[in-house]
Design an enzyme around this catalytic site. Structure first.
Site, PDB file in Angstrom:
ATOM      1  N   ASP A  34      -1.298  43.974   5.063  1.00 59.01           N
ATOM      2  CA  ASP A  34      -1.165  45.160   4.212  1.00 59.01           C
ATOM      3  C   ASP A  34      -0.702  46.345   5.060  1.00 59.01           C
ATOM      4  OD1 ASP A  34      -2.283  43.434   2.514  1.00 59.01           O
ATOM      5  OD2 ASP A  34      -4.041  44.656   1.993  1.00 59.01           O
ATOM      6  N   GLU A  36       1.120  46.347   7.858  1.00 56.39           N
ATOM      7  CA  GLU A  36       2.556  46.269   8.186  1.00 56.39           C
ATOM      8  C   GLU A  36       3.407  46.623   6.967  1.00 56.39           C
ATOM      9  OE1 GLU A  36       3.092  42.765  11.419  1.00 56.39           O
ATOM     10  OE2 GLU A  36       1.828  42.331   9.690  1.00 56.39           O
ATOM     11  N   TYR A  37       2.913  46.186   5.786  1.00 61.28           N
ATOM     12  CA  TYR A  37       3.631  46.512   4.547  1.00 61.28           C
ATOM     13  C   TYR A  37       3.681  48.032   4.366  1.00 61.28           C
ATOM     14  CZ  TYR A  37       5.012  46.560  -0.329  1.00 61.28           C
ATOM     15  OH  TYR A  37       5.688  46.800  -1.499  1.00 61.28           O
ATOM     16  N   ASP A  38       2.518  48.654   4.569  1.00 60.39           N
ATOM     17  CA  ASP A  38       2.453  50.117   4.401  1.00 60.39           C
ATOM     18  C   ASP A  38       3.385  50.836   5.363  1.00 60.39           C
ATOM     19  OD1 ASP A  38       0.650  49.789   2.442  1.00 60.39           O
ATOM     20  OD2 ASP A  38      -1.109  50.284   3.658  1.00 60.39           O
ATOM     21  N   LEU A  84       0.554  40.862 -35.546  1.00 62.13           N
ATOM     22  CA  LEU A  84       0.138  39.557 -36.065  1.00 62.13           C
ATOM     23  C   LEU A  84      -0.857  39.709 -37.195  1.00 62.13           C
ATOM     24  CD1 LEU A  84      -0.543  37.840 -32.625  1.00 62.13           C
ATOM     25  CD2 LEU A  84       1.423  37.453 -34.114  1.00 62.13           C
ATOM     26  N   GLU A 113      -3.995  32.071 -26.349  1.00 58.57           N
ATOM     27  CA  GLU A 113      -4.064  33.104 -25.301  1.00 58.57           C
ATOM     28  C   GLU A 113      -5.098  34.151 -25.671  1.00 58.57           C
ATOM     29  OE1 GLU A 113      -0.221  34.982 -25.482  1.00 58.57           O
ATOM     30  OE2 GLU A 113       0.768  33.050 -25.338  1.00 58.57           O
ATOM     31  N   LYS A 115      -6.289  37.756 -26.537  1.00 61.67           N
ATOM     32  CA  LYS A 115      -5.578  38.912 -27.078  1.00 61.67           C
ATOM     33  C   LYS A 115      -6.049  40.130 -26.295  1.00 61.67           C
ATOM     34  CE  LYS A 115      -4.459  41.146 -31.444  1.00 61.67           C
ATOM     35  NZ  LYS A 115      -4.860  42.492 -31.108  1.00 61.67           N
ATOM     36  N   ASP A 117      -6.645  43.797 -25.130  1.00 69.50           N
ATOM     37  CA  ASP A 117      -6.825  45.027 -25.907  1.00 69.50           C
ATOM     38  C   ASP A 117      -6.233  46.224 -25.158  1.00 69.50           C
ATOM     39  OD1 ASP A 117      -7.577  46.650 -27.919  1.00 69.50           O
ATOM     40  OD2 ASP A 117      -9.715  46.662 -27.435  1.00 69.50           O
ATOM     41  N   ARG A 136       5.621  50.329 -27.946  1.00 69.29           N
ATOM     42  CA  ARG A 136       5.805  49.721 -29.265  1.00 69.29           C
ATOM     43  C   ARG A 136       6.293  50.748 -30.286  1.00 69.29           C
ATOM     44  NH1 ARG A 136       2.859  48.688 -33.816  1.00 69.29           N
ATOM     45  NH2 ARG A 136       3.326  46.690 -34.780  1.00 69.29           N
ATOM     46  N   TYR A 222      -0.167  42.116 -18.740  1.00 69.33           N
ATOM     47  CA  TYR A 222      -0.052  40.674 -18.917  1.00 69.33           C
ATOM     48  C   TYR A 222       1.084  40.433 -19.915  1.00 69.33           C
ATOM     49  CZ  TYR A 222      -4.466  39.790 -16.492  1.00 69.33           C
ATOM     50  OH  TYR A 222      -5.451  39.700 -15.551  1.00 69.33           O
ATOM     51  N   LYS A 313      -9.648  37.433 -34.495  1.00 69.01           N
ATOM     52  CA  LYS A 313     -10.322  38.624 -33.974  1.00 69.01           C
ATOM     53  C   LYS A 313     -11.804  38.350 -33.749  1.00 69.01           C
ATOM     54  CE  LYS A 313      -8.683  42.443 -33.863  1.00 69.01           C
ATOM     55  NZ  LYS A 313      -7.805  43.389 -34.494  1.00 69.01           N
ATOM     56  N   CYS A 407     -31.601  77.389 -26.110  1.00 66.08           N
ATOM     57  CA  CYS A 407     -31.636  76.196 -25.258  1.00 66.08           C
ATOM     58  C   CYS A 407     -32.920  75.433 -25.553  1.00 66.08           C
ATOM     59  CB  CYS A 407     -31.566  76.606 -23.786  1.00 66.08           C
ATOM     60  SG  CYS A 407     -31.939  75.235 -22.685  1.00 66.08           S
ATOM     61  N   CYS A 410     -35.200  75.873 -22.078  1.00 67.99           N
ATOM     62  CA  CYS A 410     -35.735  77.147 -21.583  1.00 67.99           C
ATOM     63  C   CYS A 410     -35.878  78.198 -22.672  1.00 67.99           C
ATOM     64  CB  CYS A 410     -34.878  77.676 -20.437  1.00 67.99           C
ATOM     65  SG  CYS A 410     -33.273  78.272 -20.995  1.00 67.99           S
ATOM     66  N   CYS A 425     -26.118  76.370 -22.200  1.00 66.16           N
ATOM     67  CA  CYS A 425     -27.186  77.265 -21.782  1.00 66.16           C
ATOM     68  C   CYS A 425     -26.666  77.886 -20.489  1.00 66.16           C
ATOM     69  CB  CYS A 425     -28.456  76.462 -21.506  1.00 66.16           C
ATOM     70  SG  CYS A 425     -29.695  77.451 -20.659  1.00 66.16           S
ATOM     71  N   CYS A 430     -32.744  77.823 -15.843  1.00 63.77           N
ATOM     72  CA  CYS A 430     -33.184  76.860 -16.865  1.00 63.77           C
ATOM     73  C   CYS A 430     -33.663  75.582 -16.156  1.00 63.77           C
ATOM     74  CB  CYS A 430     -32.033  76.527 -17.813  1.00 63.77           C
ATOM     75  SG  CYS A 430     -32.411  75.158 -18.922  1.00 63.77           S
TER      76      CYS A 430
HETATM   77  S1  IVH Z   1       2.017  37.961 -29.383  1.00 66.81           S
HETATM   78  C1  IVH Z   1       5.313  38.271 -32.636  1.00 66.81           C
HETATM   79  N1  IVH Z   1       0.135  37.665 -27.596  1.00 66.81           N
HETATM   80  O1  IVH Z   1      -1.616  42.266 -30.219  1.00 66.81           O
HETATM   81  C2  IVH Z   1       3.988  38.490 -32.065  1.00 66.81           C
HETATM   82  N2  IVH Z   1       0.258  39.722 -28.772  1.00 66.81           N
HETATM   83  O2  IVH Z   1      -1.226  42.206 -33.512  1.00 66.81           O
HETATM   84  C3  IVH Z   1       3.988  39.073 -30.729  1.00 66.81           C
HETATM   85  N3  IVH Z   1      -1.401  41.393 -28.062  1.00 66.81           N
HETATM   86  O3  IVH Z   1       1.407  43.728 -31.114  1.00 66.81           O
HETATM   87  C4  IVH Z   1       2.650  39.350 -30.191  1.00 66.81           C
HETATM   88  N4  IVH Z   1      -2.356  40.146 -26.517  1.00 66.81           N
HETATM   89  O4  IVH Z   1       0.492  44.256 -28.764  1.00 66.81           O
HETATM   90  C5  IVH Z   1       0.689  38.484 -28.517  1.00 66.81           C
HETATM   91  N5  IVH Z   1      -1.472  37.302 -25.937  1.00 66.81           N
HETATM   92  C6  IVH Z   1      -0.917  38.105 -26.840  1.00 66.81           C
HETATM   93  C7  IVH Z   1      -1.394  39.409 -27.065  1.00 66.81           C
HETATM   94  C8  IVH Z   1      -0.772  40.193 -28.059  1.00 66.81           C
HETATM   95  C9  IVH Z   1      -2.361  41.337 -27.106  1.00 66.81           C
HETATM   96  C10 IVH Z   1      -1.133  42.561 -28.956  1.00 66.81           C
HETATM   97  C11 IVH Z   1       0.315  42.913 -29.113  1.00 66.81           C
HETATM   98  C12 IVH Z   1       0.621  42.711 -30.567  1.00 66.81           C
HETATM   99  C13 IVH Z   1      -0.740  42.705 -31.207  1.00 66.81           C
HETATM  100  C14 IVH Z   1      -0.745  41.690 -32.350  1.00 66.81           C
END
Ligand code: IVH
Length: 671
Positions: A34, A36-38, A84, A113, A115, A117, A136, A222, A313, A407, A410, A425, A430
Site C-alpha cells: 500500500d 509503494e502504491y501511495d 421491479l 441476488e 437486493k 438497499d 436513476r 455492487y 421484500k 429546562c 434546571c 437550555c 444546568c
Molecule cells: S435488478 C430490470 N438487482 O432495486 C431490473 N436491482 O426495484 C433491474 N436493486 O431499481 C434491477 N439490488 O435500484 C436488481 N441485485 C439487484 C438489486 C437491484 C438492488 C434496486 C435497483 C432497482 C430496484 C428494483
C-alpha cells in the site's frame, strides 16, 4: 522534466497505478505494498498539479475527488431504468414462478441476488474509459454524477480487457453500516441533522457538489446488469455477473444460481434469517431473475415491471406500539431532544422501550401526540425512531406535545436560536449540561477515563464533587471511596485512570473540551496547525477559518468559546493539572516499530480496532487494511476474516493480541 516527458510520465504512471488497482481489487494478487502504491500516486498527483492539461480522465488521483461542481448535467438513459415488482410472501414467489412457466411452457433456472438497499446508478464506459455515471432519476433520465462516482473505490475507472466501444454497467451504490454510523457520528459532533438511514445517506452523498467530501464517505457499488452489444455477452445472467467480476466490478455477494423455485424460496428464507443479520451492508430483500437472458425478451414486461424478475421484500423491521409519554433529554450543548416512552415492543430481535423523536419540527411534521399508536422502525437497523402515526386509532384524548418552556432539569427558561430547529437550555450551570459535558470529557475518544460511567458521574454530582472538568483532577481517594458501591480499591483504580488521562495528546484534550462543532477531526486539524492552545486562543477568526477542513462556522464557535472568561479560567486550571495543551516534540518519540507494516483482523478483547491502530501508529508502524507479501505481521483476534487465511497462504507472520499487550506493558514500565 520537459512537457513531452511529463506527458509520457503521467501516462505511464496512470497505467501502472490502474494495473496495480486491478491486481489488488480483481486478482487479489497485489505486487506492491500500500505504501509503494501511495508513493506512486503522490508522484502522479505532483506531476498532474504541474501539468494539469495532461491529466487523464481516468486518472487514479480522481479517487480523492476533483474540484467542486456547480450542478449536474441531465442525461437520458440508454434504456429506461425500471424497477421491479415486489413479492412479500412465499405464495407470491410461487405465483411469479407459475406465471413464468405458463408463459414459456417449461421450468427455468433462477439467479438469486441480495437486493442492495442503496440507489441505482448507470456507469457508461466509452472505449473502456468511465465517462458518465447517471443516477436513476425518474427512470428515463438522471443526473451525471461522474466526479462523485470516480471516488468510489470499487468502480473501475478503466477496463483493461477488450470490450465493445459502448459498455454500460448498472448496479446499486450503497454505504456499509459502519461507514453510515461514522458519518452520522461526525454530523452529530458538528451539530448537523443526521441521516435517517444508509439509503438516505448515500442518496445525499452521490449528489454532493464537492467530490472531495464524497470521496471520504466510503460509498461502494455492487453491479448486476450490462448493457452493450448482446453478442459480446453470455446467455446466462449468472455468467454475466462472473464476467463483471473478471472485468473488475464487484457484484452482490451471496448470489446463487438455483435450479427450481423451491430452492429459491428456501434460500430467501435462509438468507433473511441467517445471512442478513451478519451482513455489513444494507439489504432489503432478494432479487430473483430468470437466469437465461434469451428468455427475458420472450417474457417481456408489463406496463410497469419486467416479467423475468421479481423482488422478494424482507419483512420491514417495523412494529406498532403506543406512545405512553414524551420526555425531554438535555444534551451537553443544551439541545433538548424529545424522546417517546413506548409500550415495550419487539423489533428486530430487541425490545424497544424508547424512540427518539429528533426535534419539535419532526413532531409537527408527523403530527405525533402522546397516546398515539405509532410505527417504530430501526433506522439503518441502529436507532429506533417513530416513523408514522396511525391516525385511525386516535380516540380523541391524545395530547399534543409542546416544546418545554423551561429546562426539564434546571428549570431555567429555554430558547430557540434564530435559524435553528433545536430548543435549548442555555444555563451554563444546568446539571444536565454539566453531566453530559463531563461524560463527553471522559469518553473514549476524548480523555478516556475508564470507569467513570454515567452512574458514577451521577453520584459524584449528587455529592457536589464535580463542578467542572478541573474538579475531576481534584478528586480525593476518600471522596470516591465513600460513595455508594465504591470502595478503596475502586477509588484507587479510578484515580490511576484519571492520572493516566493527563498523558492524552493535545487533540484529545481539545476535543474533550466540547467546543461546539469541534469534533475529533476538527480538533486534530487545529492541533496540527496551531500546535498549542495558546496559539489557538490568540488566533483571529480568519486565521482559523483558513485551515482546510475548518471553515467559518467552526472558527466562529471557537472564538466565541474563548471569549468567555470562565472557559479561559477552566483552561488555566486544567493546565495546572498538567493536561497536554500542546503538541509534544515528535522527533524524540521512540519509534520501535518504524518500517513495519501491520494488518488487523478479528476482534480483540482489550483494544478496539481504532485503538490498536493508533497504538501501532504511535510506535511508528504502518497499519494497512489488506494483506500482501509486504505485510510484516498480521494481528489475529477472535473470529478473524479472510485476511487471516491470506496471511497463512502468503506465509506472513501472524501474532495475537498478546503482542500488543506485551508492548504496552513494556512502554508503561518505561514511563
Ligand atoms: S435488478 C430490470 N438487482 O432495486 C431490473 N436491482 O426495484 C433491474 N436493486 O431499481 C434491477 N439490488 O435500484 C436488481 N441485485 C439487484 C438489486 C437491484 C438492488 C434496486 C435497483 C432497482 C430496484 C428494483
Amino acid at each position: 522534466m520537459n512537457r513531452e516527458e511529463a506527458k509520457r510520465e503521467i501516462e505511464r504512471l496512470t497505467e501502472e497505478l490502474l494495473r496495480h488497482n486491478y491486481l489488488y481489487y480483481v486478482k487479489n494478487q497485489p505486487e506492491i505494498s500500500d505504501y509503494e502504491y501511495d508513493m506512486l500516486l503522490k508522484k502522479l498527483q505532483k506531476l498532474e498539479d504541474q501539468f494539469p492539461e495532461f491529466k487523464l480522465p481516468y486518472s487514479p488521483t480522481s479517487r480523492v475527488g476533483g474540484e467542486p461542481v456547480e450542478g449536474f448535467e441531465t442525461v437520458k438513459h440508454s434504456i429506461p431504468m425500471i424497477s421491479l415488482d415486489n413479492a412479500y410472501s412465499e405464495g407470491e414467489l410461487l405465483n411469479f414462478n407459475e406465471r413464468v412457466e405458463k408463459l414459456l411452457g417449461h421450468s427455468v433456472e433462477y439467479t438469486v441476488e441480495p437486493k442492495i438497499d442503496g440507489i441505482g446508478l448507470a456507469l457508461i464506459y466509452k472505449n473502456g474509459v468511465l465517462s458518465m455515471a447517471i443516477t436513476r432519476g425518474d427512470g428515463v433520465q438522471g443526473d451525471n454524477v461522474i466526479e462523485n462516482a470516480k471516488t468510489i473505490k470499487n468502480i473501475p475507472l478503466k477496463i483493461f480487457s477488450k470490450i465493445p466501444d459502448y459498455f454500460e454497467v448498472r448496479g446499486e451504490v450503497f454505504l456499509p453500516f459502519e461507514t453510515f454510523r461514522k458519518i452520522n457520528e461526525e454530523k452529530e459532533q458538528n451539530g448537523e441533522e443526521l441521516f435517517a438511514n444508509p439509503r438516505n445517506a448515500v442518496a445525499g452523498t452521490i449528489r454532493l457538489k464537492d467530490p472531495k467530501i464524497a470521496s471520504k464517505r466510503g460509498m461502494q457499488m455492487y453491479c448486476y446488469q450490462i448493457i452493450t452489444d448482446e453478442s459480446f455477452l453470455p446467455r446466462s445472467h449468472f455468467e454475466r455477473l462472473k464476467l463483471l467480476n473478471s472485468l473488475g466490478f464487484d457484484t452482490p455477494p451471496h448470489t446463487l444460481k438455483l435450479k427450481e423455485i423451491k430452492e429459491v424460496v428456501e434460500y430467501c428464507k435462509k438468507f433473511e434469517e441467517v445471512i442478513k443479520p451478519s451482513l455489513t451492508f444494507p439489504v432489503d430483500g432478494m432479487v430473483i431473475k430468470v437466469d437465461n437472458v434469451s428468455l427475458w425478451e420472450k417474457l417481456g414486461t408489463t406496463a410497469k415491471f419486467p416479467r423475468y424478475a421479481i423482488a422478494f421484500k424482507f419483512k420491514p423491521e417495523q412494529a406498532t406500539t403506543r406512545i405512553l409519554n414524551v420526555t425531554f433529554q438535555v444534551g451537553r450543548t443544551g439541545v433538548i431532544t424529545p424522546v417517546a416512552e413506548l409500550e415495550p415492543v419487539k423489533l428486530a430481535g430487541t425490545t424497544v422501550k424508547r424512540a427518539t423523536l429528533h426535534n419539535f419540527d419532526e413532531i409537527k411534521r408527523l403530527d405525533i401526540r402522546i397516546g398515539d399508536t405509532v410505527f417504530v422502525e430501526k433506522a439503518g437497523e441502529i436507532i429506533p425512531k417513530v416513523v408514522k402515526v396511525v391516525k385511525s386509532k386516535r380516540s380523541g384524548i391524545e395530547k399534543e406535545i409542546t416544546p418545554p418552556e423551561k429546562c426539564p432539569v434546571c428549570g431555567e427558561k429555554t430558547v430557540q436560536l434564530e435559524g435553528e430547529v433545536a430548543v435549548r437550555c442555555i444555563n451554563p450551570s444546568c446539571p444536565a449540561i454539566l453531566k453530559n459535558s463531563i461524560l463527553h470529557f471522559v469518553s473514549r475518544d476524548a480523555m478516556d477515563i475508564r470507569g467513570m460511567g454515567e452512574s458514577l458521574v451521577d453520584r459524584l454530582l449528587e455529592k457536589n464533587l464535580l463542578k467542572d472538568f478541573a474538579s475531576i483532577y481534584q478528586l480525593k481517594k476518600e471522596d470516591i471511596a465513600s460513595l455508594e458501591r465504591m470502595g478503596d480499591k475502586s477509588a484507587e483504580n479510578l484515580l490511576k485512570e484519571i492520572e493516566k488521562s493527563k498523558q492524552k495528546p493535545f487533540p484529545n484534550v481539545l476535543y474533550a473540551l466540547g467546543i461546539r462543532y469541534v469534533g475529533q477531526k476538527a480538533a486534530k486539524l487545529l492541533a496540527a496547525h496551531f500546535k498549542s492552545i495558546d496559539r489557538i486562543i490568540n488566533a483571529n477568526e480568519e486565521e482559523i477559518a483558513e485551515i482546510e477542513g475548518i471553515g467559518k462556522k467552526i472558527a466562529e464557535s471557537i472564538k466565541k468559546y474563548f471569549s468567555l472568561k470562565h472557559n479561559l479560567e477552566l483552561i488555566e486550571k486544567l493546565k495546572k493539572h498538567n493536561l497536554q495543551f500542546e503538541i509534544k516534540d515528535e522527533k524524540n518519540k521512540p519509534q520501535p516499530l518504524k518500517g513495519l507494516t501491520f494488518v488487523l483482523t478479528g476482534e480483540m478483547e482489550n483494544f478496539t480496532r481504532k485503538e490498536a491502530t493508533e497504538f501501532l501508529e504511535n510506535l511508528g508502524a504502518k497499519v494497512s487494511s489488506s494483506v500482501s507479501r509486504k505485510t510484516d505481521y498480521v494481528i489475529v483476534g477472535k473470529n478473524p476474516g479472510s485476511k487471516f487465511r491470506k496471511a497463512v497462504e502468503l506465509g506472513v507472520k501472524t501474532v495475537d493480541e498478546q503482542f500488543l499487550l506485551n508492548f504496552k506493558e513494556k512502554l508503561e514500565k518505561k514511563n
